[in-house]
Design an enzyme around this catalytic site. Sequence first.
Site, PDB file in Angstrom:
ATOM      1  N   LEU A   1      -7.311 -24.571  -3.492  1.00 50.91           N
ATOM      2  CA  LEU A   1      -8.192 -25.741  -3.565  1.00 50.91           C
ATOM      3  C   LEU A   1      -9.638 -25.359  -3.844  1.00 50.91           C
ATOM      4  CD1 LEU A   1      -6.796 -27.862  -0.600  1.00 50.91           C
ATOM      5  CD2 LEU A   1      -6.466 -28.266  -3.049  1.00 50.91           C
ATOM      6  N   GLY A   2     -10.050 -24.179  -3.379  1.00 52.83           N
ATOM      7  CA  GLY A   2     -11.410 -23.725  -3.663  1.00 52.83           C
ATOM      8  C   GLY A   2     -12.468 -24.312  -2.763  1.00 52.83           C
TER       9      GLY A   2
ATOM     10  N   HIS B   1       0.814  -1.217   0.000  1.00 54.95           N
ATOM     11  CA  HIS B   1       0.000   0.000   0.000  1.00 54.95           C
ATOM     12  C   HIS B   1       0.852   1.274   0.000  1.00 54.95           C
ATOM     13  CE1 HIS B   1       0.521  -0.403   4.461  1.00 54.95           C
ATOM     14  NE2 HIS B   1       0.568   0.903   4.385  1.00 54.95           N
TER      15      HIS B   1
ATOM     16  N   ASP C   1      -0.041  -7.806   1.022  1.00 56.50           N
ATOM     17  CA  ASP C   1       0.309  -6.394   1.203  1.00 56.50           C
ATOM     18  C   ASP C   1       1.818  -6.191   1.291  1.00 56.50           C
ATOM     19  OD1 ASP C   1      -0.078  -3.667   1.401  1.00 56.50           O
ATOM     20  OD2 ASP C   1      -0.295  -3.679   3.577  1.00 56.50           O
TER      21      ASP C   1
ATOM     22  N   ASN D   1       5.943   4.428   9.080  1.00 56.44           N
ATOM     23  CA  ASN D   1       6.612   3.186   9.477  1.00 56.44           C
ATOM     24  C   ASN D   1       6.207   2.003   8.600  1.00 56.44           C
ATOM     25  OD1 ASN D   1       6.872   4.406  12.585  1.00 56.44           O
ATOM     26  ND2 ASN D   1       8.451   2.949  12.013  1.00 56.44           N
ATOM     27  N   SER D   2       5.121   2.146   7.850  1.00 55.61           N
ATOM     28  CA  SER D   2       4.639   1.030   7.032  1.00 55.61           C
ATOM     29  C   SER D   2       5.733   0.548   6.088  1.00 55.61           C
ATOM     30  CB  SER D   2       3.412   1.458   6.220  1.00 55.61           C
ATOM     31  OG  SER D   2       2.310   1.663   7.049  1.00 55.61           O
TER      32      SER D   2
END
Length: 486
Positions: free
Chosen positions: A272-273, A110, A140, A215-216
């Site tokens: 796998l779904g 992000h 992320d 800090n991200s």
Amino acid sequence: MMTVVAVAYWRWDSRVTERNISFRSEVFTTAQESELKDTDIPTLHQLNEEYSKVAQLVERVLVSIDTTGVTNVTQPSEDGQSVIEKRLAVHGLGSGVIVTKEGHIITAYHVIQNKHALRVTLSDGRSVSVHLVGVDPELDIAVLKVDKPDNQTTFNPLPFGNSDKVAPGMIVLACGNPYGLGTTVSRGIISARERKLMDSGLDLIQTDASIFPGNSGGPLINIRGEIIGINKSILPNTEKSYTGIGFAIPSNLVQHSFQQICVHGRPMRGYLGLDIVPNTPPLRSFLDYHEATGAVVNMVKSGSPAEQAGLRTGDVMLNFNEVPILNVQDVLDRIENLSIGDKFRLKIWRKGQKMNLTLKVGDSILQNAPSPWADFMDGVGMHLRELTAEEQSIGARGLLVIQVNPKKSVGQILQTGDMVFAVNHQSVSTMEALVKALREGPALLTVSRDGQQFNVKVDARPVSEKTLLPRIPTATKNNAILPREL
């Protein structure tokens, strides 16, 4: 008059005083040394030295990231009669950590998302150009690499630690570039593991080490100087102080995704779904299954590897490669270590019978592939899904309407949330059965909405195959007849 005179006198007196200021020396004596020696506080002295060593390790690999992007902003025109759109530059900042000798940098996705220009500053103050290697939006994280002017430059990265071994109470350092101030290190402890946020299904590490905006993307470090997480987000309190509750992505997840991105250009995540849930007493009662062990298949995605292998909603998983399954976590622990293309054996219980299935792990990038009947249902103007085992255990029956096309006739009658529980007066619980009935000719759907039932007639055949049926332009509440699509 007296006030004016007083003010004039004060100003004259102040000037005279300033002219007559005299400077003289003062006698002063400061303490030369502390009354406490290092030997008096050996533990604190040792901690002080060790914290400093760890911080110095981090400083050499920490980078700050300045980003620039463009956003569209709508605002009223000067005459107020219309809305105009303007493109504005948006600046941001974040942090990153060098993780390879070649100069690969891990940061939060992000931080660089929708940004068109990046400027990376190393800990020694040098600005370097970078290029994007790959991203993992689900986790992320993003991977950048320094564009080195020659092949002589190498970096001295920190190793990854084992995030599975972190526990509440362990000391950590949160590192980053908050508010663009430069390298900053905050000390704290692990507050909790396996925390989930509303916008993420990830199991995150929670820490009370101070994490601030900027800090991200920076690292969360243990006392051995190992990266055990990547700072992701904060949870501010009502005073917006951003202290006390911070979250980091576990290093084991980060390292696996990083390696996949470097090797394949993208994360290679197995798929796998299916959705599994604990074998609770209500489910056991509904399924007529009498054992407390195992995990229940709650839902199987259409077209997924799980469906292709023969799994169905309501199946109970008993064994994984001949090893008994006690609970849901047993299944998750075994599946997460599989790679795309791996096969495994699964013993299941279904309606009193035990059977063996072989599943092959698919590629997560294909998980959004349309179902075999997606195009057909697009033409009809609605999409439905099968009910989960949990929904069925509380008495729900049929197929749930999850999307309608208001431009189609069916979309003008059905609504999202309607339940189709019969077709041509026969109970229906699978998409396969519904699609088969719709393809055979005009079908009468029995629908439930807010406790009321009504019928909808659907003719989904091609126009050339349709017979001339009476056209009814409106639908009654209890017997809604759908006009044919022409």
